[in-house]
Design a protein around this motif. Structure first.
Motif, PDB file in Angstrom:
ATOM      1  N   GLY A  73       0.834  -1.198   0.000  1.00 61.92           N
ATOM      2  CA  GLY A  73       0.000   0.000   0.000  1.00 61.92           C
ATOM      3  C   GLY A  73       0.867   1.247   0.000  1.00 61.92           C
ATOM      4  O   GLY A  73       2.091   1.179  -0.065  1.00 61.92           O
ATOM      5  N   TYR A  74       0.194   2.402   0.073  1.00 61.14           N
ATOM      6  CA  TYR A  74       0.895   3.684   0.040  1.00 61.14           C
ATOM      7  C   TYR A  74       0.386   4.561   1.179  1.00 61.14           C
ATOM      8  O   TYR A  74      -0.770   4.443   1.608  1.00 61.14           O
ATOM      9  CB  TYR A  74       0.661   4.391  -1.299  1.00 61.14           C
ATOM     10  N   TYR A  75       1.234   5.458   1.670  1.00 60.95           N
ATOM     11  CA  TYR A  75       0.831   6.349   2.760  1.00 60.95           C
ATOM     12  C   TYR A  75       1.697   7.599   2.748  1.00 60.95           C
ATOM     13  O   TYR A  75       2.727   7.659   2.056  1.00 60.95           O
ATOM     14  CB  TYR A  75       0.942   5.637   4.117  1.00 60.95           C
ATOM     15  N   GLU A  76       1.277   8.575   3.512  1.00 61.49           N
ATOM     16  CA  GLU A  76       2.038   9.817   3.655  1.00 61.49           C
ATOM     17  C   GLU A  76       2.950   9.696   4.879  1.00 61.49           C
ATOM     18  O   GLU A  76       2.480   9.460   5.990  1.00 61.49           O
ATOM     19  CB  GLU A  76       1.101  11.016   3.819  1.00 61.49           C
TER      20      GLU A  76
ATOM     21  N   ALA B 163       4.157   1.094   1.720  1.00 61.23           N
ATOM     22  CA  ALA B 163       4.074   0.071   2.757  1.00 61.23           C
ATOM     23  C   ALA B 163       4.379  -1.278   2.104  1.00 61.23           C
ATOM     24  O   ALA B 163       3.683  -1.718   1.196  1.00 61.23           O
ATOM     25  CB  ALA B 163       2.678   0.050   3.383  1.00 61.23           C
ATOM     26  N   TYR B 164       5.482  -1.892   2.561  1.00 62.75           N
ATOM     27  CA  TYR B 164       5.929  -3.135   1.957  1.00 62.75           C
ATOM     28  C   TYR B 164       5.336  -4.344   2.669  1.00 62.75           C
ATOM     29  O   TYR B 164       5.094  -4.330   3.881  1.00 62.75           O
ATOM     30  CB  TYR B 164       7.457  -3.234   2.001  1.00 62.75           C
TER      31      TYR B 164
ATOM     32  N   TYR C 136       8.864  -3.866 -11.738  1.00 66.65           N
ATOM     33  CA  TYR C 136       7.633  -3.077 -11.734  1.00 66.65           C
ATOM     34  C   TYR C 136       7.948  -1.724 -11.128  1.00 66.65           C
ATOM     35  O   TYR C 136       8.589  -1.630 -10.074  1.00 66.65           O
ATOM     36  CB  TYR C 136       6.535  -3.750 -10.888  1.00 66.65           C
ATOM     37  N   ASN C 137       7.506  -0.671 -11.770  1.00 70.67           N
ATOM     38  CA  ASN C 137       7.575   0.645 -11.153  1.00 70.67           C
ATOM     39  C   ASN C 137       6.522   0.686 -10.046  1.00 70.67           C
ATOM     40  O   ASN C 137       5.320   0.630 -10.314  1.00 70.67           O
ATOM     41  CB  ASN C 137       7.318   1.735 -12.192  1.00 70.67           C
ATOM     42  N   ARG C 138       6.979   0.746  -8.786  1.00 70.90           N
ATOM     43  CA  ARG C 138       6.058   0.622  -7.654  1.00 70.90           C
ATOM     44  C   ARG C 138       5.070   1.784  -7.585  1.00 70.90           C
ATOM     45  O   ARG C 138       4.005   1.663  -6.982  1.00 70.90           O
ATOM     46  CB  ARG C 138       6.854   0.544  -6.345  1.00 70.90           C
ATOM     47  N   ILE C 139       5.426   2.900  -8.189  1.00 68.35           N
ATOM     48  CA  ILE C 139       4.547   4.076  -8.108  1.00 68.35           C
ATOM     49  C   ILE C 139       3.508   4.061  -9.221  1.00 68.35           C
ATOM     50  O   ILE C 139       2.309   4.237  -8.995  1.00 68.35           O
ATOM     51  CB  ILE C 139       5.390   5.361  -8.162  1.00 68.35           C
TER      52      ILE C 139
END
Length: 773
Positions: A676-679, A701-702, A750-753
């Motif tokens: 996932g992603y977070y600030e 988030a890995y 893979y480009n994670r973004i």
């Protein structure tokens, strides 16, 4: 098993000391020795048979072209020299009691051999040399692999060596039987090379035209090598042509190269010395050609360029004593749009020598060299990283040939300086400098008793900057069950004081920084106090060689590498290591942490090499696991199965056509998945940071470390080579090659973004031309 191995290695040390103190007597016997040369070019010829006709006395030239036949009764003999591709040489000699006769031997290229002399250099070496975990590579071997981009390359050949795993066509590193690149010692003429491969995985920094031989030890290497805990790659360049000016020019859509060599001072007669030079330059322009010629590539193209320069001067005396002076300058440039830019620069210089005293049985060789390496990477979403390392090394070795036995010992010293500016996965900066001094001594003895070949050795390493001394016993064994079947073993203890800064969570892992063993370590690991800052391992390799009917040969080796202390950058660090954070656990504040791990597996090599057909089939099964005290995981190089099939066929009325095919299959590598992603709030003002108004950083988030698996890798490469002989010394060659002829979509990353998939190399055809003169 490890305790029993430890006892065996200890007793091997005692045996070595006994041998070293034994008086070597040559009373009433004689020795004939010298070097074997190509009469036309003046180059030494390796692995040549030299025998005294009608006797059991004989020798094979070593990696320097030296032969030595000792303990020969006085009398008249006929010296017979045979080598594939050369006319046999017959020379009468007379040996006197206690005489050391230095005899320079010159061979003429041809195809006529003595049919009555059925001595094979390889078969003799199979019976008298331990040869566990080692692959000896010659220029002829390099040409058996499809010549991608028009020219063969060591990087392409190493990928088919048993036990070696490559992690990719682009940005791939070589992992050797569970060891990481930092744990692989790479030597070029005795100089330490810190990055031997360019970012495009098809090319090494070594122009194939300058290579005389490359010895690759995938584990269990003996006491003459130290300072690394996994493997050794010892590369020797050839001397320049001492007879006439010659060279080679080659061009393809991938690279261009120029090689020039010739005499500085010629020998007036065959018994005089000479001086020669060798120059090499090779450059790549893939970034430009991938945007013009290969327009079908994805938007990243192939942003790789490099420039390699090498020079050497060789001074050879009449009896074969020699001194070389050499230097190199290697550069690599990478520019992935919107991802990162990377460049590294490596340079160095040095000198080595071989001394053949006329009145002594000893052969003396030595080296003094200096090398420097700097790497920098810039990424739009991360802070820049930089690393530099400079190193000098000097060594002196003494070798005695006693009949078929060999005694070798030596001393060496080295010094290393490192600097590092790095950001860990939590985006905390790590800035360290390091200095290291090492002093080492070793001895080994090869003894042949009946069907047994024993090679005990011992190395003592003193790490001056750490105040540590490590005894490192080594042992090699071979038992000739029959002329066609041989059992073998090697093992030992190994240490090193050099660590890497690679992060396994990098999308593309091209940045490989260096640091001497960090003192910023945790005080305990797995419940025990940390008493050493070194990386340590022990090896055990068992196997057999079997000469099968119809010119097939099978080599099987099983191995265990116990990496019982490995130092890695700390991914868990979130606090500065200062007084304010003294109460926190070391795993949360130290720059580096310790790991342990096991690498084990089995390698099968089936080889056929007869007349026009060459077949090389390799199957590797491996298992790798690491534990950092917090979790157990499979590292990124844990490839369970790997298959390499290489076939080369030579045909045509003049044998001027060659076709090479390689198929490589590899099961999927582990990787860390994005969860996932977070600030991420930086809290740059500590507890006074207003997290409701502060601008955070984009963060990922890995999932669990390396819990995912990539798809399998599958690639077929082909090349065809046509040769035209223009004159006695001029040859024109055309080479057509194609990478990935089935256009298999092997994943690169893979480009994670953006969640965009980028693949490894697609179908890439190439046409190259070269002119030798």
């Amino acid at each position: 098993m490890i305790m029993s191995l430890k006892k065996v290695l200890f007793y091997s040390f005692i045996f070595s000391l006994f041998i070293l103190t034994t008086v070597i007597s040559h009373a009433q016997t004689a020795t004939v020795r010298g070097f074997v040369y190509d009469k036309e070019t003046g180059e030494t010829i390796l692995f040549t048979n030299v025998i005294l006709k009608g006797t059991a006395f004989g020798s094979t030239t070593n990696g320097e072209g030296l032969y030595s036949i000792s303990k020969v009764p006085p009398g008249d003999y006929t010296l017979v020299v045979t080598c594939l591709g050369y006319d046999s040489l017959i020379l009468p000699i007379t040996l006197k009691a206690d005489e050391i006769l230095n005899k320079k031997l010159l061979l003429t290229k041809g195809s006529i051999g003595l049919k009555t002399v059925e001595v094979s250099a390889k078969k003799e070496a199979d019976k008298t040399v331990v040869q566990v975990g080692v692959t000896k590579i010659t220029p002829a071997d390099l040409k058996m692999i499809p010549s991608i981009g028009g020219e063969p390359d060591l990087a392409q050949y190493l990928q088919v060596v048993p036990g070696i795993i490559s992690t990719g066509d682009q940005g791939g590193q070589l992992y050797i039987r569970g060891g990481t690149p930092i744990q692989n010692l790479v030597l070029l003429d005795g100089m330490t090379i810190f990055n031997p491969f360019h970012s495009i995985g098809l090319f090494s920094v070594f122009d194939p035209e300058i290579i005389q031989k490359a010895d690759v030890y995938t584990g269990g290497f003996n006491a003459e090598y130290g300072g690394r805990i996994s493997s050794v790659m010892d590369i020797t360049t050839r001397d320049g042509n001492s007879k006439y000016l010659s060279g080679k020019v080659a061009v393809s859509p991938f690279t261009s190269s120029v090689n020039l060599e010739g005499p500085i001072s010629k020998a007036a007669t065959e018994n005089d010395g000479s001086t020669s030079f060798l120059l090499s330059a090779r450059t790549s322009y893939l970034q430009q050609t991938s945007q013009t010629i290969y327009k079908g590539l994805d938007t990243t193209k192939l942003p790789y360029n490099f420039l390699d320069l090498y020079g050497k001067i060789s001074m050879t005396s009449a009896n074969g004593s020699k001194v070389n002076f050499f230097g190199f300058n290697f550069n690599d440039y990478v520019n992935f749009p919107n991802l990162y830019t990377l460049n590294w620069h490596s340079y160095g210089a040095g000198s080595n020598f071989v001394l053949v005293p006329s009145g002594s049985d000893v052969i003396i060789d030595g080296v003094f060299a200096y090398s420097n390496y700097n790497i920098a990477i810039n990424e739009p979403d991360n802070e820049p990283r930089n690393s530099g390392i400079s190193s000098f090394n000097l060594g002196l070795n003494f070798t005695y040939y006693i009949d078929k036995d060999e005694l070798k010992y030596g001393l060496s010293a080295s010094g290393t300086q490192t600097n590092l500016d790095f950001f860990n996965p939590s985006n905390l900066e790590i800035t360290e400098t390091g200095n290291s001094t090492e002093f080492e001594g070793y001895l080994k003895y090869k003894k042949i008793i009946g069907n047994f070949v024993m090679e005990p050795g011992f190395r003592l390493s003193v790490y001056g900057s750490l105040g540590e001394t490590t005894p490192e016993p080594r042992l090699g064994l071979k038992y000739n069950v029959s002329d066609k079947f041989r059992l073998k073993f090697s093992g030992g203890y190994y240490s090193q004081n050099l660590v890497s800064t690679s992060s396994e969570q990098d999308v593309v892992n091209l940045f490989y920084g260096f640091l001497t063993g960090s003192q910023n370590l945790q005080s305990n690991f797995n419940g025990s106090p940390v008493t050493s800052e070194l990386q340590k391992a022990r090896h055990a390799i068992f196997g057999f060689e079997w000469d099968l009917p119809n010119h097939f040969n099978l080599n099987v080796e099983g191995y265990i590498k116990d990496f019982y202390q490995v130092e890695e950058i700390n991914p868990y660090k979130i606090y500065a290591d200062d007084g304010e954070n003294a109460a926190y656990n070391d795993l949360l504040k130290k720059d580096f942490i310790l790991e342990d791990g096991i690498a084990k597996g089995i390698d099968f090599l089936l080889k056929y090499d007869y007349k026009r057909l060459y077949i090389w089939m390799v199957y590797d099964y491996g298992y790798n696991v690491r534990n950092d005290g917090m979790q157990t995981y499979s590292p990124v190089w844990d490839r369970t199965s790997s298959i390499n099939l290489v076939t080369a066929y030579n045909f045509g009325k003049k044998l001027d056509w060659t076709v090479d095919v390689r198929w490589n299959y590899g099961s999927g590598f582990p990787f860390t998945q994005s969860q996932g992603y977070y600030e991420q709030i930086p809290f740059d003002k500590g507890i006074n940071t207003n997290y409701t108004t502060a601008n955070g950083n984009f963060a990922i988030a890995y999932a669990g470390l390396d819990q995912g698996r990539l798809p399998a890798y599958n690639r077929i490469d082909v090349s065809a080579n046509k040769k035209w002989v223009l004159s006695k010394r001029s040859t024109l060659e055309a080479n057509f090659s194609a990478i990935n002829i089935l256009d298999r979509a092997n994943i690169f990353y893979y480009n994670r973004i953006t969640n965009q998939r980028i693949n490894q190399l697609p179908f890439l055809p190439s046409l190259g031309l070269s002119l030798s003169f």
